[in-house]
Design a protein around this motif. Structure first.
Motif, PDB file in Angstrom:
ATOM      1  N   GLY A 274       0.788  -1.225   0.000  1.00  0.00           N
ATOM      2  CA  GLY A 274       0.000   0.000   0.000  1.00  0.00           C
ATOM      3  C   GLY A 274       0.819   1.273   0.000  1.00  0.00           C
ATOM      4  O   GLY A 274       1.693   1.480  -0.852  1.00  0.00           O
ATOM      5  N   PRO A 275       0.571   2.168   0.979  1.00  0.00           N
ATOM      6  CA  PRO A 275       1.244   3.480   1.007  1.00  0.00           C
ATOM      7  C   PRO A 275       2.762   3.393   1.123  1.00  0.00           C
ATOM      8  O   PRO A 275       3.447   4.352   0.759  1.00  0.00           O
ATOM      9  CB  PRO A 275       0.641   4.154   2.249  1.00  0.00           C
ATOM     10  CG  PRO A 275      -0.648   3.453   2.490  1.00  0.00           C
ATOM     11  CD  PRO A 275      -0.438   2.048   2.045  1.00  0.00           C
ATOM     12  N   MET A 276       3.283   2.281   1.628  1.00  0.00           N
ATOM     13  CA  MET A 276       4.732   2.162   1.713  1.00  0.00           C
ATOM     14  C   MET A 276       5.376   2.062   0.334  1.00  0.00           C
ATOM     15  O   MET A 276       6.585   2.201   0.189  1.00  0.00           O
ATOM     16  CB  MET A 276       5.131   0.958   2.573  1.00  0.00           C
ATOM     17  CG  MET A 276       4.826   1.131   4.044  1.00  0.00           C
ATOM     18  SD  MET A 276       5.673   2.548   4.802  1.00  0.00           S
ATOM     19  CE  MET A 276       7.373   1.975   4.824  1.00  0.00           C
ATOM     20  N   ALA A 277       4.545   1.824  -0.705  1.00  0.00           N
ATOM     21  CA  ALA A 277       5.031   1.847  -2.077  1.00  0.00           C
ATOM     22  C   ALA A 277       4.463   3.019  -2.846  1.00  0.00           C
ATOM     23  O   ALA A 277       5.137   3.590  -3.709  1.00  0.00           O
ATOM     24  CB  ALA A 277       4.661   0.549  -2.800  1.00  0.00           C
ATOM     25  N   SER A 278       3.215   3.408  -2.524  1.00  0.00           N
ATOM     26  CA  SER A 278       2.509   4.372  -3.370  1.00  0.00           C
ATOM     27  C   SER A 278       2.591   5.812  -2.893  1.00  0.00           C
ATOM     28  O   SER A 278       2.356   6.740  -3.671  1.00  0.00           O
ATOM     29  CB  SER A 278       1.031   3.968  -3.468  1.00  0.00           C
ATOM     30  OG  SER A 278       0.407   4.008  -2.186  1.00  0.00           O
ATOM     31  N   ALA A 279       2.906   6.046  -1.615  1.00  0.00           N
ATOM     32  CA  ALA A 279       2.948   7.423  -1.109  1.00  0.00           C
ATOM     33  C   ALA A 279       4.142   8.175  -1.700  1.00  0.00           C
ATOM     34  O   ALA A 279       5.217   7.596  -1.927  1.00  0.00           O
ATOM     35  CB  ALA A 279       3.032   7.423   0.417  1.00  0.00           C
ATOM     36  N   ALA A 280       3.955   9.457  -1.948  1.00  0.00           N
ATOM     37  CA  ALA A 280       5.047  10.276  -2.474  1.00  0.00           C
ATOM     38  C   ALA A 280       6.238  10.235  -1.522  1.00  0.00           C
ATOM     39  O   ALA A 280       6.096  10.431  -0.317  1.00  0.00           O
ATOM     40  CB  ALA A 280       4.579  11.714  -2.656  1.00  0.00           C
ATOM     41  N   GLY A 281       7.411   9.945  -2.080  1.00  0.00           N
ATOM     42  CA  GLY A 281       8.621   9.868  -1.269  1.00  0.00           C
ATOM     43  C   GLY A 281       8.879   8.512  -0.663  1.00  0.00           C
ATOM     44  O   GLY A 281       9.885   8.332   0.037  1.00  0.00           O
ATOM     45  N   ALA A 282       7.998   7.527  -0.903  1.00  0.00           N
ATOM     46  CA  ALA A 282       8.206   6.188  -0.337  1.00  0.00           C
ATOM     47  C   ALA A 282       9.556   5.645  -0.797  1.00  0.00           C
ATOM     48  O   ALA A 282       9.890   5.706  -1.985  1.00  0.00           O
ATOM     49  CB  ALA A 282       7.087   5.248  -0.769  1.00  0.00           C
ATOM     50  N   PRO A 283      10.371   5.117   0.112  1.00  0.00           N
ATOM     51  CA  PRO A 283      11.706   4.632  -0.267  1.00  0.00           C
ATOM     52  C   PRO A 283      11.642   3.288  -0.973  1.00  0.00           C
ATOM     53  O   PRO A 283      10.610   2.600  -0.949  1.00  0.00           O
ATOM     54  CB  PRO A 283      12.401   4.484   1.088  1.00  0.00           C
ATOM     55  CG  PRO A 283      11.283   4.122   2.026  1.00  0.00           C
ATOM     56  CD  PRO A 283      10.091   4.912   1.550  1.00  0.00           C
ATOM     57  N   ARG A 284      12.739   2.919  -1.621  1.00  0.00           N
ATOM     58  CA  ARG A 284      12.863   1.541  -2.110  1.00  0.00           C
ATOM     59  C   ARG A 284      12.874   0.617  -0.897  1.00  0.00           C
ATOM     60  O   ARG A 284      13.570   0.872   0.084  1.00  0.00           O
ATOM     61  CB  ARG A 284      14.143   1.361  -2.913  1.00  0.00           C
ATOM     62  CG  ARG A 284      14.135   2.082  -4.249  1.00  0.00           C
ATOM     63  CD  ARG A 284      15.396   1.757  -5.039  1.00  0.00           C
ATOM     64  NE  ARG A 284      15.432   2.481  -6.310  1.00  0.00           N
ATOM     65  CZ  ARG A 284      15.927   3.696  -6.462  1.00  0.00           C
ATOM     66  NH1 ARG A 284      16.457   4.329  -5.409  1.00  0.00           N
ATOM     67  NH2 ARG A 284      15.906   4.292  -7.627  1.00  0.00           N
ATOM     68  N   ILE A 285      12.111  -0.457  -0.988  1.00  0.00           N
ATOM     69  CA  ILE A 285      11.970  -1.385   0.133  1.00  0.00           C
ATOM     70  C   ILE A 285      12.300  -2.787  -0.338  1.00  0.00           C
ATOM     71  O   ILE A 285      11.834  -3.219  -1.401  1.00  0.00           O
ATOM     72  CB  ILE A 285      10.542  -1.339   0.707  1.00  0.00           C
ATOM     73  CG1 ILE A 285      10.332  -0.050   1.510  1.00  0.00           C
ATOM     74  CG2 ILE A 285      10.246  -2.564   1.568  1.00  0.00           C
ATOM     75  CD1 ILE A 285       8.906   0.150   1.982  1.00  0.00           C
ATOM     76  N   CYS A 286      13.077  -3.495   0.455  1.00  0.00           N
ATOM     77  CA  CYS A 286      13.346  -4.912   0.214  1.00  0.00           C
ATOM     78  C   CYS A 286      12.941  -5.692   1.447  1.00  0.00           C
ATOM     79  O   CYS A 286      13.462  -5.456   2.537  1.00  0.00           O
ATOM     80  CB  CYS A 286      14.830  -5.138  -0.090  1.00  0.00           C
ATOM     81  SG  CYS A 286      15.229  -6.881  -0.418  1.00  0.00           S
ATOM     82  N   SER A 287      11.985  -6.597   1.281  1.00  0.00           N
ATOM     83  CA  SER A 287      11.553  -7.456   2.386  1.00  0.00           C
ATOM     84  C   SER A 287      12.272  -8.793   2.267  1.00  0.00           C
ATOM     85  O   SER A 287      12.150  -9.489   1.245  1.00  0.00           O
ATOM     86  CB  SER A 287      10.039  -7.664   2.340  1.00  0.00           C
ATOM     87  OG  SER A 287       9.618  -8.541   3.376  1.00  0.00           O
TER      88      SER A 287
END
Length: 498
Positions: free
Chosen positions: A432-445
């Protein structure tokens, strides 16, 4: 469009008599009313559409159906009914052992009161009590907890609240047993277990220390990067909240990460989105002990190879989900490597390799290349979908990172709202917002799969999950499989808050 049609005759015929001659209409209901509601679903199709629209998502109503303790088909049922009472019982045993080691009456009385509160928590957990507000113990997360309980979980109990929230609430209540005391505010009932598990890691720490020494003399190539990434991933197997009664040989097996073993287990990484990066990297940590050691080995390689210049480690402010990293665990690991005598059977060469590694890691801290942090949000009942709204300072901080690693099962559950999303759901949709919000960082789970939620397996993910369900029942909680999933986010965009 819906229509409401009123007709006078029994079969829709023209009005007759006085009404036809323009006389005042008769009083009373019309003889027939027909409602045309073709746009609504029929009675045979009453399923709620998923995922829910963002405006309808909240902690009690995830994007897809939540796992709850009364769902007998899910791991939530075993956790709430068996695992959590067992873990709490072991915590009571630990506090009782500590009580018996005291001589000061003030300390004894204060800890005895902590034990009474733990006993009451056991009664509440076993009796499926309603979730009460958290007592104000001066922790920075009290307002967040009580706001969430008041807005979404009034009248809910341990079994019918979403599993993720109910489980987190139990650990917050356990912390409260000590945080309201005078002398035992920072007591960690899981500390002995965490230290003991690392001490039983045997050869694994020395093997990785030797590998890293070799890496210093080699150009940072993709093979070493992938190997240490897998070491970091499979280190997540050592989760004390799941390994309640594990033998030393079983721990060694979990921590076996040699080259042959890595090649054999690579096929069990169901989703694999590995990429290189540079600059600042963040680790949202999971387990202390051996997994934290593996995280640090990986982070050391990233610094040594130039893939990162700065690494920030995010831990918990107090004991959490048995084995999660606290500042005390962080300091214990580095100091034990430099000064400790944890491995009596180790050779002097092996001890020296650990000391050298520990010295370098402490030097990274002094130089500001490694920074340990602990934000209150990490120990709340909120998922990371709410991080943007409930902890804007933390979201802004993470937005400045080039890549954020979220380690382990709990962090993955919080990223994905811990709900029944299809296995084919793209990772960036699931978070969700952890990918779509403006400024969301690259995330690796990076996650060893140890609970029900599984996403990011690609277009054929549902078929893969179905095949595993048929051929390997229990595969979602076995720890045999893993995922490494990447979200590109929206880095570089200006972070905005409503």
């Amino acid at each position: 469009m819906s229509q409401v049609v009123a007709t006078g005759g029994p079969n829709g015929s023209q009005p007759t008599g006085a009404a036809a001659r323009g006389s005042p209409p008769a009083t009373g209901a019309p003889a027939r009313v027909t409602l045309h509601l073709g746009h609504l679903p029929g009675k045979t199709n009453m399923n709620v559409p998923y995922p829910r629209s963002p405006s309808r998502v909240d902690p009690n109503n995830p994007p897809w159906p939540a796992f709850r303790g009364y769902h007998r088909y899910s791991f939530a049922h075993a956790t709430m009914g068996v695992r959590l009472p067992t873990i709490l019982g072991k915590a009571i045993d630990d506090a009782s052992r500590t009580l018996n080691e005291q001589s000061s009456e003030d300390l004894i009385v204060d800890l005895a009161n902590c034990l009474e509160r733990m006993d009451q928590l056991m009664v509440d957990l076993s009796g499926n009590a309603k979730l009460r507000p958290i007592i104000d113990d001066d922790e920075a997360d009290v307002a967040l907890w009580n706001k969430e309980i008041a807005k979404y979980f009034q009248g809910k109990d341990f079994m019918n609240a979403p599993w993720l929230f109910a489980e987190a609430y139990k650990y917050r209540r356990l912390h409260e047993c000590f945080s309201v005391s005078k002398y035992w505010k920072d007591y960690d009932v899981f500390y002995r277990q965490k230290c003991d598990t690392f001490s039983r890691s045997a050869e694994a720490p020395f093997k990785h220390a030797a590998n890293l020494s070799d890496a210093e003399r080699l150009e940072a190539d993709r093979l070493m990067f992938l190997e240490l990434t897998q070491v970091c991933l499979w280190g997540n197997s050592t989760d004390l909240s799941l390994l309640i009664n594990m033998t030393e040989e079983q721990i060694k097996s979990l921590q076996s990460t040699g080259g042959d073993h890595l090649a054999a287990t690579e096929k069990n990484i169901l989703g694999n989105h590995l990429e290189k990066t540079g600059g600042r990297i963040d680790f949202v940590l999971d387990n202390a002990g051996f997994e934290l050691y593996c995280d640090c080995v990986y982070a050391d390689f990233l610094i040594q190879s130039g893939l990162a210049k700065e690494i920030r480690f995010h831990g918990k402010r107090y004991p959490w989900f048995v084995s999660d990293v606290t500042r005390k665990d962080w300091e214990w690991l580095l100091n034990t490597m430099v000064y400790g005598h944890l491995f009596p059977k180790a050779t002097e060469v092996e001890r020296e390799s650990l000391r050298r590694l520990g010295d370098r890691w402490k030097q990274y801290e002094r130089e500001g290349k490694w920074v340990y942090e602990q934000h209150p949000f990490w120990c709340t009942g909120y998922t990371f979908w709410e991080l943007h709204s409930e902890a804007p300072d933390l979201f802004l901080h993470l937005s400045r990172s080039d890549l954020v690693f979220f380690k382990g099962d709990l962090n993955h559950r919080k990223l994905t709202y811990d709900c029944h999303a299809p296995a084919s759901t793209p990772f960036d949709v699931a978070i969700g917002p952890m990918a779509s919000a403006a400024g969301a960082p690259r995330i690796c789970s990076m996650r060893t799969i140890k609970s029900d939620v599984v996403v990011g397996l690609g277009e054929d993910g549902d078929l893969i999950a179905k095949k595993l369900d048929d051929e390997e029942p229990g595969w979602k909680i076995s720890g045999k499989y893993a995922v490494v999933l990447l979200s590109e986010g929206r880095p570089g965009e200006k972070v905005r808050f409503a």
